[in-house]
Scaffold this motif. Structure first.
Motif, PDB file in Angstrom:
ATOM      1  N   SER A 400      16.372 -85.094 -19.158  1.00  0.00           N
ATOM      2  CA  SER A 400      14.812 -85.846 -19.038  1.00  0.00           C
ATOM      3  C   SER A 400      14.116 -84.827 -20.009  1.00  0.00           C
ATOM      4  N   VAL A 401      13.116 -85.524 -20.755  1.00  0.00           N
ATOM      5  CA  VAL A 401      12.413 -84.887 -21.797  1.00  0.00           C
ATOM      6  C   VAL A 401      10.971 -84.672 -21.519  1.00  0.00           C
ATOM      7  N   GLY A 402      10.665 -84.795 -20.140  1.00  0.00           N
ATOM      8  CA  GLY A 402       9.145 -84.401 -19.611  1.00  0.00           C
ATOM      9  C   GLY A 402       8.785 -83.302 -20.096  1.00  0.00           C
ATOM     10  N   GLU A 403       7.438 -82.954 -19.875  1.00  0.00           N
ATOM     11  CA  GLU A 403       6.847 -81.496 -20.223  1.00  0.00           C
ATOM     12  C   GLU A 403       7.273 -80.450 -19.416  1.00  0.00           C
ATOM     13  N   ASP A 404       7.329 -80.931 -18.282  1.00  0.00           N
ATOM     14  CA  ASP A 404       7.725 -79.791 -17.381  1.00  0.00           C
ATOM     15  C   ASP A 404       9.213 -79.123 -17.592  1.00  0.00           C
ATOM     16  N   MET A 405      10.024 -79.802 -18.373  1.00  0.00           N
ATOM     17  CA  MET A 405      11.058 -79.051 -18.673  1.00  0.00           C
ATOM     18  C   MET A 405      10.910 -77.989 -19.815  1.00  0.00           C
ATOM     19  N   ARG A 406       9.730 -77.658 -20.283  1.00  0.00           N
ATOM     20  CA  ARG A 406       9.488 -76.487 -20.911  1.00  0.00           C
ATOM     21  C   ARG A 406       8.947 -75.451 -20.120  1.00  0.00           C
ATOM     22  N   ASP A 432      35.031 -83.366 -23.150  1.00  0.00           N
ATOM     23  CA  ASP A 432      34.329 -84.497 -23.989  1.00  0.00           C
ATOM     24  C   ASP A 432      33.175 -84.891 -23.358  1.00  0.00           C
ATOM     25  N   VAL A 433      32.184 -84.621 -24.126  1.00  0.00           N
ATOM     26  CA  VAL A 433      30.844 -84.604 -23.637  1.00  0.00           C
ATOM     27  C   VAL A 433      29.819 -85.455 -24.617  1.00  0.00           C
ATOM     28  N   GLU A 434      28.912 -86.856 -23.977  1.00  0.00           N
ATOM     29  CA  GLU A 434      28.082 -87.145 -24.570  1.00  0.00           C
ATOM     30  C   GLU A 434      26.805 -86.897 -23.924  1.00  0.00           C
ATOM     31  N   VAL A 435      25.616 -86.826 -24.783  1.00  0.00           N
ATOM     32  CA  VAL A 435      24.426 -86.387 -24.221  1.00  0.00           C
ATOM     33  C   VAL A 435      23.309 -87.479 -24.523  1.00  0.00           C
ATOM     34  N   ILE A 436      22.545 -87.834 -23.717  1.00  0.00           N
ATOM     35  CA  ILE A 436      21.339 -88.714 -23.767  1.00  0.00           C
ATOM     36  C   ILE A 436      20.209 -88.101 -23.386  1.00  0.00           C
ATOM     37  N   LEU A 437      18.943 -88.729 -23.761  1.00  0.00           N
ATOM     38  CA  LEU A 437      17.663 -88.017 -23.554  1.00  0.00           C
ATOM     39  C   LEU A 437      16.901 -89.288 -23.183  1.00  0.00           C
ATOM     40  N   PHE A 438      16.199 -89.323 -22.163  1.00  0.00           N
ATOM     41  CA  PHE A 438      15.755 -90.513 -21.337  1.00  0.00           C
ATOM     42  C   PHE A 438      14.389 -89.930 -20.705  1.00  0.00           C
ATOM     43  N   THR A 439      13.755 -91.041 -20.484  1.00  0.00           N
ATOM     44  CA  THR A 439      12.264 -90.911 -19.766  1.00  0.00           C
ATOM     45  C   THR A 439      12.421 -92.074 -18.613  1.00  0.00           C
ATOM     46  N   ASN A 440      11.416 -92.822 -18.639  1.00  0.00           N
ATOM     47  CA  ASN A 440      11.123 -93.837 -17.662  1.00  0.00           C
ATOM     48  C   ASN A 440      11.448 -95.230 -18.221  1.00  0.00           C
ATOM     49  N   ILE A 468       6.158 -87.924 -31.838  1.00  0.00           N
ATOM     50  CA  ILE A 468       4.716 -87.778 -31.438  1.00  0.00           C
ATOM     51  C   ILE A 468       4.136 -89.079 -30.803  1.00  0.00           C
ATOM     52  N   GLU A 469       4.518 -90.207 -31.793  1.00  0.00           N
ATOM     53  CA  GLU A 469       3.694 -91.463 -31.004  1.00  0.00           C
ATOM     54  C   GLU A 469       4.359 -91.909 -29.548  1.00  0.00           C
ATOM     55  N   THR A 470       5.292 -91.131 -29.036  1.00  0.00           N
ATOM     56  CA  THR A 470       5.805 -91.847 -27.513  1.00  0.00           C
ATOM     57  C   THR A 470       5.696 -90.576 -26.587  1.00  0.00           C
ATOM     58  N   ARG A 471       4.993 -89.519 -27.180  1.00  0.00           N
ATOM     59  CA  ARG A 471       5.272 -88.230 -26.276  1.00  0.00           C
ATOM     60  C   ARG A 471       4.271 -88.444 -25.070  1.00  0.00           C
ATOM     61  N   SER A 472       3.262 -89.355 -25.031  1.00  0.00           N
ATOM     62  CA  SER A 472       2.521 -89.440 -23.837  1.00  0.00           C
ATOM     63  C   SER A 472       3.102 -90.179 -22.862  1.00  0.00           C
ATOM     64  N   ASP A 473       4.492 -90.903 -23.317  1.00  0.00           N
ATOM     65  CA  ASP A 473       5.156 -91.697 -22.221  1.00  0.00           C
ATOM     66  C   ASP A 473       6.041 -90.797 -21.457  1.00  0.00           C
ATOM     67  N   TYR A 474       6.265 -89.690 -21.822  1.00  0.00           N
ATOM     68  CA  TYR A 474       7.313 -88.810 -21.479  1.00  0.00           C
ATOM     69  C   TYR A 474       6.635 -87.776 -20.151  1.00  0.00           C
ATOM     70  N   ILE A 475       6.231 -88.564 -19.297  1.00  0.00           N
ATOM     71  CA  ILE A 475       5.628 -88.011 -18.137  1.00  0.00           C
ATOM     72  C   ILE A 475       6.476 -88.206 -16.897  1.00  0.00           C
ATOM     73  N   LYS A 476       7.031 -89.282 -16.566  1.00  0.00           N
ATOM     74  CA  LYS A 476       7.743 -89.762 -15.398  1.00  0.00           C
ATOM     75  C   LYS A 476       9.288 -90.101 -15.939  1.00  0.00           C
ATOM     76  N   GLN A 477      10.362 -89.647 -15.161  1.00  0.00           N
ATOM     77  CA  GLN A 477      11.518 -90.038 -15.558  1.00  0.00           C
ATOM     78  C   GLN A 477      12.210 -90.913 -14.232  1.00  0.00           C
ATOM     79  N   ASP A 478      12.710 -92.134 -14.778  1.00  0.00           N
ATOM     80  CA  ASP A 478      13.582 -92.951 -14.036  1.00  0.00           C
ATOM     81  C   ASP A 478      15.096 -92.597 -13.937  1.00  0.00           C
ATOM     82  N   LEU A 479      15.671 -91.987 -13.150  1.00  0.00           N
ATOM     83  CA  LEU A 479      16.987 -91.569 -13.017  1.00  0.00           C
ATOM     84  C   LEU A 479      18.122 -92.660 -12.945  1.00  0.00           C
TER      85      LEU A 479
END
Length: 589
Positions: A400-406, A432-440, A468-479
């Protein structure tokens, strides 16, 4: 986000009503849970293994948690197995987990062994005491085992015959002779003086309660020393060695910094004394004493004390300090010693970040980090990822790429994002690894183009590339997003790891339901799912009623190894060679 053109199973599409009913996979042992779904049944032996490794029968690990007391209610699986006549199987499992170093902490293992030793089933009881010497390798383990046994005895007083014989045999086992022997009378003297008091127990008390008597004269010297009696010494080589070692320990206690600095350094060099044998008055300020100790220190102890030694000026950039810096660098550059220490790569990274910080947690010890030692720790981290053996699994690592990950992880010097990046880096070197970044939202999920040749810094930068245009959406993460993403592309993964900051939101479908539908849709009977909520102190979302799920709350130095052990289930793949592998809880001697 566009898929690969494959049709997505309607059960897992983010439209319509969620599916609450499902069917068990044909050919696999599954049970129906309270929600009406089917999960893989957790057998009692699986619950036992969970308790030994996690300290609970549930698939849940609380990082940075202080020691707590166990109760018989937490090990009901053991009682059921014993009632079924499988007590010897329980004891064998306990021994394997302990000897193969599969558990991050020994306390659950010792408690389970105490349960078996206090069992009314004689076969189980005898089996438990027969493996005591292998499980309790140092006095700390032995005293903890005794404490657990006494807690279970409740109002009973005194020790039973079987208990006395087993405890007595622990002291009497140190009779080996020869250059390659590991349990010599001299080793007993070393352990008795190094671990003097644990769990409010002393060797003097234990030896008396167990009525320890030995025909071996060298062992008898150590027993007399612990009891405060006059030591009887004969002319045998073993007895003279033990007597000289115990005399050195006593002499070290009497040393004072003003006059005896050279003397205590000589004692450390000749008799290989550890820091527990050295009075604190020397450890606070004496560079010479730390120099002598550093030459004999195991890898883990050296890394733990780097800050203290640097604070004394041993690693300062000035003439005369090259030897100490070179010693640390050469040791960290030795792949054989690194493999023997069995330190997880992320532990090395955390050690490097802590050393870079230049202060301990309470700021009482301050130091100026040496750049060469920082580089050596970083190189050790990189090389240790290549020492790990590949298991041939296909991983999905969702971050997840929420701000709290910082934010920094509690009790650590690294951020949640850095820990996730390090886990990716250490895993991608062999698997063999595949990495994805996700939000909600499934539309925001994106694949991180991380390659094996990327360094840690590159991986961190790719993880934190948030538009930058989607940074405000990175608040909650849906697992549930990682499972919907994997199903929509019909990708099969043996292991799915999710790293998030804290409690997540549940969108259209609960993550547990999404996982269940994903493994059914892709027909994956044997999978591993780990969810790590790094900055939270609350319970997360992995279902505790499945043997395939692990929930981790918080993050500490034990977490990476515990996760990989759970995912790989590689307890039988460890190579045990007493000439090569040293247990982490044993000092080099």
């Amino acid at each position: 986000m566009e898929g690969d053109g494959m049709e997505v199973d309607p059960h897992i599409q983010p439209q319509g009503d969620p599916i609450h009913q499902s069917e068990p996979l044909p050919g696999y042992s599954q049970i129906r849970n309270e929600a009406g779904g089917y999960v893989f049944e957790v057998s009692d032996i699986d619950k036992l293994k969970r308790f030994l490794c996690l300290g609970t029968e549930l698939g849940y690990y609380q990082a940075n948690s202080p020691h707590r007391n166990f109760s018989r209610k937490e090990v009901q699986a053991i009682d059921r197995l014993i009632q079924q006549g499988r007590g010897n199987e329980v004891v064998k499992c306990i021994k394997d987990v302990s000897v193969l170093n599969r558990a991050c902490k020994q306390n659950p293992t010792l408690y389970a062994l105490a349960v078996c030793a206090r069992s009314n089933d004689l076969s189980t009881k005898h089996a438990a005491y027969s493996v005591l010497n292998g499980v309790c390798r140092v006095p700390t383990h032995l005293f903890q085992f005794i404490k657990y046994c006494e807690e279970m005895s409740e109002h009973e007083t005194g020790w039973g015959r079987a208990h006395r014989i087993a405890i007595s045999q622990w002291y009497k086992q140190f009779v080996e002779v020869g250059p390659n022997a590991r349990k010599t009378p001299l080793k007993l003297a070393y352990l008795v003086t190094k671990f003097r008091c644990r769990c409010k127990l002393r060797h003097k008390d234990v030896i008396r309660l167990a009525h320890v008597r030995s025909r071996n004269k060298a062992i008898r010297i150590t027993l007399q020393y612990a009891l405060g009696k006059t030591m009887e010494v004969d002319d045998s080589t073993e007895s003279i060695e033990v007597k000289n070692f115990l005399a050195a320990v006593q002499e070290a206690k009497r040393c004072i910094p003003v006059n005896d600095e050279e003397k205590i350094c000589e004692l450390i060099g000749i008799h290989q004394l550890s820091w527990e044998h050295v009075p604190n008055r020397f450890l606070k300020h004496s560079v010479k004493v730390w120099d002598s100790l550093c030459r004999l220190m195991p890898m883990t102890a050296m890394i733990r004390n780097l800050g203290k030694m640097t604070s004394l000026g041993m690693h300062a950039d000035r003439p005369g300090n090259e030897f100490w810096v070179n010693h640390v660098v050469e040791k960290l550059d030795d792949d054989i010693q690194l493999a023997r220490a069995r330190i997880h790569p992320l532990t090395l990274l955390i050690a490097m970040k802590h050393y870079e910080q230049g202060a301990n947690r309470n700021k009482k010890i301050l130091w100026t980090p040496n750049p060469r030692i920082i580089d050596a720790l970083n190189n050790a981290f990189i090389r240790s990822t290549k020492i790990m053996q590949p298991q041939g699994r296909k991983y999905l690592m969702a971050i997840s790429v929420g701000e709290d990950m910082r934010k920094r992880i509690c009790g650590s010097t690294i951020t949640a994002g850095e820990a996730a990046a390090a886990m990716v880096y250490s895993t991608i070197q062999t698997e063999d690894v595949e990495v994805i970044l996700f939000t909600n939202r499934i539309d925001d999920a994106s694949t991180a183009t991380i390659k094996r040749e990327d360094n840690l810094q590159n991986i961190k930068e790719k993880i934190f590339q948030i538009p930058i245009e989607t940074r405000s959406d990175y608040i909650k993460q849906d697992l549930s997003v990682p499972f919907i993403w994997a199903a929509s592309r019909k990708k099969k993964f043996d292991a799915i790891m999710v790293f998030t900051d804290s409690m997540t939101s549940c969108g259209f479908i609960h993550p547990t339901e999404a996982l269940k539908q994903y493994v059914q849709y892709m027909t994956i009977p044997d999978y591993r799912f780990v969810v790590v909520t790094m900055t939270s102190n609350k319970y997360s979302v992995a279902a505790p009623d499945s043997v395939h799920n692990l929930d981790v709350v918080g993050f500490d130095t034990m977490t990476p190894g515990l996760i990989m052990e759970f995912v790989e289930n590689s307890g039988q793949s460890h190579i045990v060679n007493d000439d090569i592998i040293l247990h982490a809880d044993e000092d080099r001697f």
